[in-house]
Design an enzyme around this catalytic site. Structure first.
Site, mmCIF file in Angstrom:
data_model
loop_
_atom_site.group_PDB
_atom_site.id
_atom_site.type_symbol
_atom_site.label_atom_id
_atom_site.label_comp_id
_atom_site.label_asym_id
_atom_site.label_seq_id
_atom_site.Cartn_x
_atom_site.Cartn_y
_atom_site.Cartn_z
ATOM 1 C CG ASP A 1 -2.006 -0.805 1.303
ATOM 2 O OD1 ASP A 1 -2.477 -1.287 0.114
ATOM 3 O OD2 ASP A 1 -2.621 -1.057 2.348
ATOM 4 N NE ARG B 1 -4.565 -1.697 -4.338
ATOM 5 C CZ ARG B 1 -4.069 -1.918 -3.330
ATOM 6 N NH1 ARG B 1 -3.850 -1.131 -2.440
ATOM 7 N NH2 ARG B 1 -4.281 -3.213 -3.188
HETATM 8 C C1 LIG Z 1 -8.756 -1.248 -3.562
HETATM 9 C C2 LIG Z 1 -8.174 -0.088 -2.928
HETATM 10 C C3 LIG Z 1 -7.273 0.236 -2.522
HETATM 11 C C4 LIG Z 1 -6.666 1.432 -1.965
HETATM 12 N N1 LIG Z 1 -5.231 1.490 -1.470
HETATM 13 C C5 LIG Z 1 -4.840 2.627 -1.228
HETATM 14 C C6 LIG Z 1 -3.498 3.098 -0.849
HETATM 15 O O1 LIG Z 1 -2.718 2.171 -0.821
HETATM 16 N N2 LIG Z 1 -3.305 4.399 -0.430
HETATM 17 C C7 LIG Z 1 -4.024 5.199 -0.587
HETATM 18 O O2 LIG Z 1 -3.672 6.475 -0.113
HETATM 19 N N3 LIG Z 1 -5.312 5.186 -0.791
HETATM 20 C C8 LIG Z 1 -5.846 4.005 -1.136
HETATM 21 N N4 LIG Z 1 -7.011 3.852 -1.236
HETATM 22 C C9 LIG Z 1 -7.984 4.991 -1.104
HETATM 23 C C10 LIG Z 1 -8.111 5.842 -2.435
HETATM 24 O O3 LIG Z 1 -6.951 6.836 -2.263
HETATM 25 C C11 LIG Z 1 -9.475 6.697 -2.205
HETATM 26 O O4 LIG Z 1 -9.336 7.628 -0.829
HETATM 27 C C12 LIG Z 1 -10.722 6.135 -2.062
HETATM 28 O O5 LIG Z 1 -10.943 5.130 -3.074
HETATM 29 C C13 LIG Z 1 -11.899 7.287 -2.624
HETATM 30 O O6 LIG Z 1 -11.760 7.505 -3.860
HETATM 31 P P1 LIG Z 1 -12.609 6.916 -5.032
HETATM 32 O O7 LIG Z 1 -11.861 7.217 -6.278
HETATM 33 O O8 LIG Z 1 -13.174 5.526 -4.741
HETATM 34 O O9 LIG Z 1 -14.081 7.670 -5.188
HETATM 35 P P2 LIG Z 1 -14.585 9.169 -5.059
HETATM 36 O O10 LIG Z 1 -14.662 9.991 -6.227
HETATM 37 O O11 LIG Z 1 -13.999 9.869 -3.796
HETATM 38 O O12 LIG Z 1 -16.051 8.674 -4.622
HETATM 39 C C14 LIG Z 1 -16.798 8.207 -5.813
HETATM 40 C C15 LIG Z 1 -17.886 7.459 -4.961
HETATM 41 O O13 LIG Z 1 -17.674 6.255 -4.266
HETATM 42 C C16 LIG Z 1 -18.300 6.220 -3.242
HETATM 43 N N5 LIG Z 1 -17.430 6.330 -2.069
HETATM 44 C C17 LIG Z 1 -16.178 6.687 -2.201
HETATM 45 N N6 LIG Z 1 -15.414 6.580 -0.876
HETATM 46 C C18 LIG Z 1 -16.270 6.289 -0.247
HETATM 47 C C19 LIG Z 1 -16.347 5.944 1.380
HETATM 48 N N7 LIG Z 1 -15.369 6.082 2.181
HETATM 49 N N8 LIG Z 1 -17.663 5.555 1.881
HETATM 50 C C20 LIG Z 1 -18.608 5.239 1.197
HETATM 51 N N9 LIG Z 1 -18.673 5.417 -0.210
HETATM 52 C C21 LIG Z 1 -17.692 6.040 -0.798
HETATM 53 C C22 LIG Z 1 -19.379 7.101 -3.153
HETATM 54 O O14 LIG Z 1 -20.499 6.567 -3.804
HETATM 55 C C23 LIG Z 1 -18.796 8.098 -4.076
HETATM 56 O O15 LIG Z 1 -19.688 9.116 -4.616
HETATM 57 C C24 LIG Z 1 -7.525 2.510 -2.273
HETATM 58 C C25 LIG Z 1 -8.956 2.508 -2.761
HETATM 59 C C26 LIG Z 1 -9.183 1.230 -3.036
HETATM 60 C C27 LIG Z 1 -10.493 1.194 -3.622
#
Ligand SMILES: Cc1cc2nc3c(=O)[nH]c(=O)nc-3n(C[C@H](O)[C@H](O)[C@H](O)COP(=O)(O)OP(=O)(O)OC[C@H]3O[C@@H](n4cnc5c(N)ncnc54)[C@H](O)[C@@H]3O)c2cc1C
Length: 309
Positions: A130, A182
């Site tokens: 991560d 990723r």
């Molecule tokens: C598999 C995976 C691994 C990850 N690993 C890392 C990592 O190693 N380091 C790191 O910094 N970040 C990591 N993240 C987190 C990532 O950086 C984002 O903070 C997170 O995914 C929110 O951004 P988004 O692009 O999904 O969506 P956004 O554009 O923020 O949200 C889109 C939609 O997704 C839904 N959504 C998003 N977040 C939430 C929530 N918390 N609760 C409920 N609904 C939500 C809502 O419907 C929202 O409208 C990871 C995420 C995923 C999916």
């Protein structure tokens, strides 16, 4: 403002000590965390696998300050790999370097990571590192590219965050090294000097970087729940004739299960990141920071449930 408050709270361990015993907080966490034990995590993975969805298990924990704690986390990750293998789960693991002693003693972290990666390689299970806050980015990439990738190849992968201004250069280099990347947006509180403050720029950067990875990268993971970005990826792979087995979508446990199902039904590979363990507080705070409406939503459900009881 709320985002900044939750991210600030995520870095306050004393508040966790207070909150861990709180029933309401534990119920809140259970929406995003598959329990505190390996058994509960395995049950969640089995359920996902039964629906054709792969998983990545994450033993919660980060920023450890004691060597014993780092060694014990590594031992639990090794046990997790052994359970995945014994239960024949479609699952790999994700690990944070600061949980393995990265901020404490580099040698200790190397020793812990080798222990995990050697066992993963023996069992045929890969390990994703991560990405944490930007104070760790350079050191994490150096460690990954110089020490881990040459030894473990495909069995080890890394994460790049589209909110960082530096990420385009990192992606180009990682594509050249045939690393498994990723791509996510990034979940930490970062200064504007290193990360785009506006969501629109973070999304634009995500589109540019994911296009590069899909066209020239090695088994990239599209980690987002953002429907517009997912639609963009689907249009892009169709237009370029990129086969569904050359990449996968990844989402977090408990978030947008509807989208996970839609993608799987449409023939795409989907993997869900499943956190488990006792140290759920910073993870929960980051999920609340992403969507403060979660607090109102979950509290509303709890009130409804208690009225029904
Ligand atoms: C598999 C995976 C691994 C990850 N690993 C890392 C990592 O190693 N380091 C790191 O910094 N970040 C990591 N993240 C987190 C990532 O950086 C984002 O903070 C997170 O995914 C929110 O951004 P988004 O692009 O999904 O969506 P956004 O554009 O923020 O949200 C889109 C939609 O997704 C839904 N959504 C998003 N977040 C939430 C929530 N918390 N609760 C409920 N609904 C939500 C809502 O419907 C929202 O409208 C990871 C995420 C995923 C999916």
């Amino acid at each position: 403002m709320l985002r900044a408050t939750f991210l600030y709270l995520s870095e306050q361990p004393r508040i966790f000590a207070f909150i861990r015993g709180n029933r309401l907080a534990r119920r809140l966490a259970s929406r995003f965390v598959a329990g505190e034990t390996i058994d509960s995590a395995v049950t969640a993975v089995r359920e996902l696998n039964s629906r054709g969805i792969a998983a990545s298990l994450d033993l919660l924990g980060e920023s450890v300050t004691q060597a014993d704690e780092a060694r014990s986390s590594a031992a639990t990750v090794v046990q997790t790999l052994e359970r995945i293998s014994a239960e024949k789960l479609d699952c790999n693991v994700s690990v944070k370097l600061t949980q393995m002693g990265f901020d404490l003693d580099h040698g200790l972290c190397v020793e812990n990571m080798r222990r995990i990666l050697d066992r993963g390689r023996e069992l045929g299970i890969s390990v994703r590192i991560d990405m944490e806050s930007s104070t760790h980015t350079q050191r994490t990439l150096d460690f990954f590219e110089q020490d881990l990738l040459p030894v473990y190849g495909d069995r080890v992968g890394i994460v790049i965050q589209s909110y960082l201004r530096r990420s385009a250069a990192d992606i180009d280099r990682l594509i050249g090294a045939r690393a498994r990347v990723r791509l996510c947006k990034g979940a930490y509180q970062e200064p504007a000097a290193v990360a785009f403050p506006d969501k629109a720029d973070v999304n634009r950067s995500y589109m540019e970087l994911i296009e590069k990875l899909l066209e020239r990268g090695h088994q990239p993971a599209v980690a987002t729940h953002n429907p517009a970005l997912i639609a963009h990826v689907r249009r892009f792979v169709e237009a370029k004739g990129i086969a569904a087995d050359r990449f996968e979508f990844q989402m977090l446990y408990g978030i947008r299960r509807d989208l996970q199902e839609d993608l799987r039904r449409a023939g795409f590979r989907v993997r869900v990141y499943v956190p488990f363990g006792t140290y759920w507080y910073p993870y929960l705070m980051r999920r609340l920071a992403e969507r403060p409406a979660n607090v109102a939503f979950i509290l509303g459900n709890l009130v409804k449930e208690s009225l029904r009881a």
